[in-house]
Design a protein around this motif. Structure first.
Motif, PDB file in Angstrom:
ATOM      1  N   PHE A  19      70.512  98.308  48.153  1.00 44.60           N
ATOM      2  CA  PHE A  19      69.236  97.622  48.011  1.00 44.60           C
ATOM      3  C   PHE A  19      68.294  97.993  49.148  1.00 44.60           C
ATOM      4  O   PHE A  19      68.725  98.290  50.264  1.00 44.60           O
ATOM      5  N   PHE A  20      66.980  97.919  48.855  1.00 50.47           N
ATOM      6  CA  PHE A  20      65.963  98.035  49.889  1.00 50.47           C
ATOM      7  C   PHE A  20      65.698  96.656  50.477  1.00 50.47           C
ATOM      8  O   PHE A  20      65.871  95.639  49.808  1.00 50.47           O
ATOM      9  N   CYS A  21      65.243  96.638  51.739  1.00 52.79           N
ATOM     10  CA  CYS A  21      64.949  95.371  52.420  1.00 52.79           C
ATOM     11  C   CYS A  21      63.553  95.382  53.046  1.00 52.79           C
ATOM     12  O   CYS A  21      63.320  94.717  54.058  1.00 52.79           O
ATOM     13  N   HIS A  22      62.635  96.128  52.452  1.00 48.25           N
ATOM     14  CA  HIS A  22      61.279  96.172  52.984  1.00 48.25           C
ATOM     15  C   HIS A  22      60.541  94.861  52.710  1.00 48.25           C
ATOM     16  O   HIS A  22      60.940  94.079  51.842  1.00 48.25           O
ATOM     17  N   GLN A  23      59.497  94.633  53.444  1.00 48.17           N
ATOM     18  CA  GLN A  23      58.635  93.478  53.212  1.00 48.17           C
ATOM     19  C   GLN A  23      57.530  93.884  52.244  1.00 48.17           C
ATOM     20  O   GLN A  23      56.752  94.790  52.537  1.00 48.17           O
ATOM     21  N   HIS A  47      69.074  99.274  52.972  1.00 51.42           N
ATOM     22  CA  HIS A  47      68.207 100.271  53.593  1.00 51.42           C
ATOM     23  C   HIS A  47      66.961  99.550  54.086  1.00 51.42           C
ATOM     24  O   HIS A  47      66.465  98.650  53.408  1.00 51.42           O
ATOM     25  N   PHE A  48      66.454  99.936  55.239  1.00 53.80           N
ATOM     26  CA  PHE A  48      65.311  99.290  55.894  1.00 53.80           C
ATOM     27  C   PHE A  48      65.704  97.940  56.481  1.00 53.80           C
ATOM     28  O   PHE A  48      64.957  96.955  56.394  1.00 53.80           O
ATOM     29  N   GLY A  49      66.878  97.867  57.091  1.00 54.19           N
ATOM     30  CA  GLY A  49      67.307  96.631  57.740  1.00 54.19           C
ATOM     31  C   GLY A  49      68.203  95.787  56.871  1.00 54.19           C
ATOM     32  O   GLY A  49      69.003  96.306  56.089  1.00 54.19           O
ATOM     33  N   LEU A  50      68.086  94.474  57.013  1.00 55.75           N
ATOM     34  CA  LEU A  50      68.912  93.529  56.268  1.00 55.75           C
ATOM     35  C   LEU A  50      68.019  92.461  55.635  1.00 55.75           C
ATOM     36  O   LEU A  50      66.919  92.202  56.121  1.00 55.75           O
ATOM     37  N   MET A  72      64.685 103.719  58.842  1.00 49.68           N
ATOM     38  CA  MET A  72      64.186 103.105  60.077  1.00 49.68           C
ATOM     39  C   MET A  72      63.515 101.767  59.786  1.00 49.68           C
ATOM     40  O   MET A  72      62.807 101.615  58.790  1.00 49.68           O
ATOM     41  N   PHE A  73      63.752 100.793  60.673  1.00 47.18           N
ATOM     42  CA  PHE A  73      63.205  99.463  60.429  1.00 47.18           C
ATOM     43  C   PHE A  73      62.768  98.716  61.678  1.00 47.18           C
ATOM     44  O   PHE A  73      61.980  97.781  61.594  1.00 47.18           O
ATOM     45  N   LEU A  74      63.250  99.061  62.846  1.00 43.35           N
ATOM     46  CA  LEU A  74      62.821  98.345  64.049  1.00 43.35           C
ATOM     47  C   LEU A  74      61.472  98.832  64.557  1.00 43.35           C
ATOM     48  O   LEU A  74      60.754  98.093  65.218  1.00 43.35           O
TER      49      LEU A  74
END
Length: 348
Positions: free
Chosen positions: A68-72, A130-133, A183-185
């Motif tokens: 899964f993606f975790c983007h905002q 992907h892109f964090g949690l 990348m997410f940070l």
């Protein structure tokens, strides 16, 4: 505990989830051959993911990974959207595409409560992000389902962040890797490292298994990753040429062409950095243009892509590929998995 034991797989091989380029059939072939197949959910809704997982389970009882993606989700910025369409206006005129018909709204959705329900129903062995949690309450629902949780890190800081939040393993995604950067940070591309620079840093610093991803396509690169501390390797580009992938003929042709030697990290197709083979869109507007936020940028590209592909052109197609497509072969995905698995398992 070895990663093979953690995931209940014979070989330390993970198939990278590739949204839009595969379905459950590739995952089944990899899992039945002894690796960990993956089903990408980034471009699916809950109903379609339910169908994919049901189809997977009808063919095999082997473990799989659901990604899964975790983007905002971003708000629609009308001014930025208009600038983006103006930048593409010449292409619209050339291909006789009406900008008024361009869709609005996101084409990819992050992990949410509806997707958590599907995970609770099917209980896959592994869930990756992907892109964090996702938000803590959603992450806990996944954990309570019994799934092992893994996520991508592109820097040491991201790996430590993921470890602090209790993931079971970390994917070291090197700059060589095809597709979207995890990348997410932060968004500074200068922080990104190659696989064989990032991997030993994460392996030394983390108390978790580290999975190497990026540039791994054959026995040599799989063995090299293990020597540098990888508990397993994740392979994407090499699977695109297999019969079980859904990569288009245009994409397959590009992977086999010498032009595949030139890839670049670009945000032109989606609004977020991703590595692909250079084509006309990238050459003419540059790899990092000012676009709407991910995933909204893709809306303006989609009709151009459809029109060009109908003419047999890949000018506006995201030709996702890692930097090392040299070993892309049209072999069965199961055979590729066994070959890589035997190499990665070789302790000699």
């Amino acid at each position: 505990m070895t990663l093979e034991h953690l995931f209940d797989i014979p070989y330390p091989i993970l198939q990278a989830p590739m949204a839009g380029a595969q379905d459950h059939r590739l995952a089944v072939a990899v899992s039945q051959a002894g690796g960990l197949g993956a089903i990408p959910a980034g471009m699916l809704d809950a109903a379609r993911l339910d169908e994919q997982l049901s189809a997977y389970r009808a063919l095999t009882e082997r473990p799989c990974n659901v990604n899964f993606f975790c983007h905002q989700p971003p708000p629609i910025d009308d001014a930025r959207e208009q600038r983006w369409r103006e930048r593409l206006a010449g292409f619209y005129r050339e291909l006789q595409v009406d900008p008024a018909q361009i869709a609005r709204g996101p084409s990819r959705q992050p992990f949410d409560a509806a997707m958590a329900q599907i995970i609770e129903k099917h209980r896959p062995a592994v869930v990756s992000f992907h892109f964090g949690l996702p938000a803590q309450e959603l992450l806990e629902r996944v954990r309570r389902s019994g799934a092992k949780i893994i996520a991508s890190a592109t820097t040491l800081a991201e790996g430590l962040w993921l470890q602090e939040r209790g993931v079971d393993a970390v994917i070291a995604q090197g700059l060589e890797a095809g597709g979207h950067r995890g990348m997410f940070l932060e968004s500074d591309l200068s922080t990104q490292l190659g696989t064989f620079a990032l991997l030993p840093q994460l392996a030394d610093a983390l108390e978790l298994p580290v999975i190497a991803a990026g540039g791994i396509v054959d026995a040599r690169t799989a063995r090299a990753a293990r020597v540098l501390g990888a508990a397993a390797v994740q392979v994407g580009t090499a699977y695109l040429a297999t019969p079980q992938s859904l990569a288009s003929e245009l994409h397959r042709k590009a992977l086999q062409d010498p032009r595949a030697r030139h890839t670049v990290v670009t945000c032109a197709f989606s609004g977020r950095p991703a590595r692909g083979i250079v084509n006309r869109l990238i050459r003419e507007i540059g790899p990092l243009p000012d676009t709407p936020a991910f995933p909204l940028a893709s809306n303006a590209i989609t009709p151009l892509r459809a029109r060009a592909e109908s003419l047999g052109l890949d000018d506006f197609t995201p030709l996702w590929s890692g930097q090392n497509a040299s070993q892309c072969r049209t072999v069965d995905a199961g055979q590729l998995t066994r070959e890589l698995g035997e190499a990665a398992s070789d302790k000699a």
